[in-house]
Enzyme design. Structure first.
Site, mmCIF file in Angstrom:
data_model
loop_
_atom_site.group_PDB
_atom_site.id
_atom_site.type_symbol
_atom_site.label_atom_id
_atom_site.label_comp_id
_atom_site.label_asym_id
_atom_site.label_seq_id
_atom_site.Cartn_x
_atom_site.Cartn_y
_atom_site.Cartn_z
ATOM 1 N N LYS A 22 3.204 -8.810 -15.650
ATOM 2 C CA LYS A 22 4.617 -8.377 -15.575
ATOM 3 C C LYS A 22 5.135 -8.392 -14.137
ATOM 4 O O LYS A 22 6.205 -8.933 -13.860
ATOM 5 C CB LYS A 22 4.745 -6.964 -16.161
ATOM 6 N N ASN A 23 4.372 -7.800 -13.227
ATOM 7 C CA ASN A 23 4.888 -7.636 -11.863
ATOM 8 C C ASN A 23 4.855 -8.927 -11.042
ATOM 9 O O ASN A 23 5.389 -8.957 -9.929
ATOM 10 C CB ASN A 23 4.144 -6.502 -11.146
ATOM 11 N N ARG A 122 12.467 7.018 -4.315
ATOM 12 C CA ARG A 122 12.067 5.612 -4.192
ATOM 13 C C ARG A 122 13.109 4.900 -3.322
ATOM 14 O O ARG A 122 13.976 4.193 -3.825
ATOM 15 C CB ARG A 122 11.952 4.948 -5.577
HETATM 16 C C1 EPZ Z 1 5.915 -2.091 -7.149
HETATM 17 O O1 EPZ Z 1 6.939 -1.114 -7.007
HETATM 18 C C2 EPZ Z 1 5.527 -2.091 -8.615
HETATM 19 N N1 EPZ Z 1 6.682 -2.442 -9.419
HETATM 20 C C3 EPZ Z 1 4.974 -0.724 -9.007
HETATM 21 O O2 EPZ Z 1 4.456 -0.836 -10.329
HETATM 22 C C4 EPZ Z 1 3.813 -0.340 -8.087
HETATM 23 O O3 EPZ Z 1 3.431 0.998 -8.346
HETATM 24 C C5 EPZ Z 1 4.224 -0.470 -6.618
HETATM 25 O O4 EPZ Z 1 4.780 -1.777 -6.354
HETATM 26 C C6 EPZ Z 1 3.051 -0.272 -5.659
HETATM 27 O O5 EPZ Z 1 2.024 -1.182 -5.952
HETATM 28 C C7 EPZ Z 1 6.979 -3.713 -9.609
HETATM 29 O O6 EPZ Z 1 6.296 -4.623 -9.143
HETATM 30 C C8 EPZ Z 1 8.163 -4.001 -10.449
HETATM 31 P P1 EPZ Z 1 6.731 -0.319 -3.146
HETATM 32 P P2 EPZ Z 1 7.805 -1.087 -5.667
HETATM 33 O O7 EPZ Z 1 8.001 -0.773 -2.566
HETATM 34 O O8 EPZ Z 1 7.927 -2.443 -5.148
HETATM 35 C C9 EPZ Z 1 7.954 3.314 -0.199
HETATM 36 C C10 EPZ Z 1 4.250 -0.401 -12.625
HETATM 37 O O9 EPZ Z 1 3.665 0.591 -13.133
HETATM 38 N N2 EPZ Z 1 9.157 2.524 0.128
HETATM 39 O O10 EPZ Z 1 5.481 -1.068 -2.834
HETATM 40 O O11 EPZ Z 1 9.041 -0.304 -5.967
HETATM 41 C C11 EPZ Z 1 7.969 3.830 -1.626
HETATM 42 O O12 EPZ Z 1 8.717 5.027 -1.741
HETATM 43 C C12 EPZ Z 1 5.147 -0.204 -11.422
HETATM 44 O O13 EPZ Z 1 4.153 -1.552 -13.064
HETATM 45 C C13 EPZ Z 1 10.047 2.995 1.087
HETATM 46 O O14 EPZ Z 1 9.873 4.084 1.666
HETATM 47 O O15 EPZ Z 1 6.859 -0.206 -4.733
HETATM 48 C C14 EPZ Z 1 6.492 3.996 -1.912
HETATM 49 O O16 EPZ Z 1 6.052 5.223 -1.398
HETATM 50 C C15 EPZ Z 1 5.470 1.236 -11.186
HETATM 51 N N3 EPZ Z 1 11.143 2.231 1.398
HETATM 52 C C16 EPZ Z 1 5.843 2.860 -1.108
HETATM 53 O O17 EPZ Z 1 6.823 2.467 -0.131
HETATM 54 C C17 EPZ Z 1 11.388 1.040 0.788
HETATM 55 O O18 EPZ Z 1 12.399 0.402 1.112
HETATM 56 C C18 EPZ Z 1 5.452 1.632 -1.916
HETATM 57 O O19 EPZ Z 1 6.532 1.207 -2.738
HETATM 58 C C19 EPZ Z 1 10.490 0.570 -0.185
HETATM 59 C C20 EPZ Z 1 9.374 1.339 -0.516
#
Ligand code: EPZ
Length: 423
Positions: A22-23, A122
């Site tokens: 999916k991702n 988020r």
């Molecule tokens: C992706 O989310 C996945 N979603 C998530 O999977 C997964 O948990 C996550 O990556 C981490 O591996 C998809 O791929 C659609 P991040 P994403 O940006 O991209 C912080 C599932 O279960 N952050 O890597 O949204 C954030 O708050 C889903 O399939 C900022 O601070 O995650 C977090 O603490 C749920 N500022 C960390 O970084 C930003 O601009 C990682 O988030 C962006 C993120």
């Protein structure tokens, strides 16, 4: 209202085939908007988030047709001003990839603020920063993300403040057609980042370094459609490996890239589960009465133990003797599912970002909820190992990311059904 009903304590025997990831499929689908052309994508999973994305592409003017295992998409002629209803984009996180894709293709984007699983705050500051670094304006206004590159996008040096999968993907999308060279530092290294880069390179892009923390992109305007196979879903694979370990039995999880799930394999081995790794499958063996060993695990970005497997491993350690520690190193609050496990009898205390699990407490089936996608998978795993009948509601959250979970688990002998209950 449909619910999943599981009668636990049945060991699992047989083979489960893993679907496409999916991702990885989500950013690739939005990348078809960036590229513009005709595509044949193999291995798109049949899950709610993907079907929603196909609906968004259709609203943009791209015909999308599923034919057997292949999906044909034509993004040659899109309505660049078509507005996608907020009610659709708010149903998932990945809809914000439309910003990078439209900005890259048309120089501007106006897309509703995304939704997705509730793990605390988020932010999207890193996404906006990457667009700005490439020369665009980027703001959140009245529930929408507005980005515009009046003078075009220019390759630049992007330094992320933290590792973000989504921001890395949006930066790649925006930079692929930009003028000149972009370098992304502190990039996420997940296999889905590599799959997106491989897809875009097949379309004529010039992306190197995906899978490391420095990605280089030489902008290329001349892109074209292609045929592409999505990689197998490592989180789906890890979920079934964990389910087999919890229920006991012997299950082959087939059609995987074992390297992607090494961190999960390592934890199962540490717990005393037998894992036989072959070229494209892993076999999980656990005698139903074999005791599991307690573990400590911390979810971190790839190649560490995935946060998207943290709830499932927590459900598994409920059956391991002694105290296990399950820590979350990515999200502020990814323990909402714990209350559901506690309802079933688990002894878990959440202290800050760590769940302390006193394993071995008897677990009994009851009525529980899927609080989010992977939290839903965790209650399924707990139910497979629990005494009696568990009824799970909110199952549309599970179906956002698991292709035929009920059919696949029933296929290896689980007593699991999807049942319609009157509202
Ligand atoms: C992706 O989310 C996945 N979603 C998530 O999977 C997964 O948990 C996550 O990556 C981490 O591996 C998809 O791929 C659609 P991040 P994403 O940006 O991209 C912080 C599932 O279960 N952050 O890597 O949204 C954030 O708050 C889903 O399939 C900022 O601070 O995650 C977090 O603490 C749920 N500022 C960390 O970084 C930003 O601009 C990682 O988030 C962006 C993120």
């Amino acid at each position: 209202m449909d619910k999943i009903v599981i009668c636990g304590k049945k060991p699992l025997y047989g083979t489960i085939d893993v679907s496409g990831m999916k991702n990885a499929a989500l950013p690739i689908l939005f990348a078809t908007v960036l590229v513009g052309g005709k595509f044949v994508l193999e291995n798109l999973p049949d899950v709610n988030d993907i079907n929603l994305t196909l609906k968004i592409l259709t609203l943009l003017g791209a015909p999308c047709v599923r034919r057997g295992s292949a999906t044909e998409i034509d993004t040659t002629h899109l309505d660049e001003n078509a507005e996608i209803p907020l009610s659709l984009v708010k149903k998932m996180r990945a809809s914000y990839y439309l910003v990078g894709a439209k900005l890259g293709r048309y120089g501007k984007a106006h897309v509703g603020y995304p939704g997705g699983c509730d793990f605390g705050t988020r932010p999207i500051d890193q996404h906006l920063k990457s667009f700005r670094t490439l020369g665009a304006s980027a703001e959140v206004n009245g529930g929408y993300i507005d980005a515009e590159a009046k003078d075009g996008l220019y390759g630049s040096h992007i330094f992320f403040d933290m590792v973000s999968v989504g921001a890395t993907i949006n930066a790649i999308l925006a930079a692929t057609r930009a003028e000149g060279m972009t370098i992304i530092e502190s990039a996420a290294r997940e296999p889905h980042i590599v799959d997106l880069a491989n897809f875009l390179n097949t379309c004529g892009a010039h992306i190197t370094g995906a899978g490391t923390d420095t990605i280089k992109i030489r902008g290329e305007k001349n892109l074209h459609g292609c045929s592409y196979d999505i990689i197998p879903d490592m989180i789906e694979a890890g979920t079934y490996m964990t389910a087999a370990a919890a229920a006991g039995g012997r299950v082959v999880v087939r059609g995987v890239i074992p390297k992607h799930i090494e961190s999960v394999t390592a934890k199962l081995l540490e717990m005393g589960v037998t894992v036989n790794v072959a070229d494209d499958s892993v076999e999980i063996v656990r005698e139903p009465d074999k005791e599991l060993t307690r573990i400590m695990v911390k979810a971190v970005p790839y190649p560490g133990f995935p946060t998207d497997m943290q709830p499932q491993i927590c459900a598994l350690v409920c059956g391991a003797k002694g105290t296990s520690y399950v820590s979350e190193g990515v999200w502020d609050n990814r323990f909402r599912y714990v209350e559901e496990l506690v309802r079933m009898g688990a002894h878990i205390l959440v202290e800050g970002k760590t769940a302390i699990v006193e394993g071995g407490a008897p677990m009994k089936g009851t009525q529980v909820s899927a609080v989010d996608l992977r939290g839903g998978a965790a209650v399924v795993i707990a139910a497979l190992a629990a005494e009696g009948i568990t009824v799970i509601d909110n199952i549309e959250l599970i179906e956002r990311g698991y292709d035929d979970l009920v059919g696949k688990l029933a296929g290896v002998g689980a007593d699991i059904r999807r049942v319609s209950f009157p509202d």
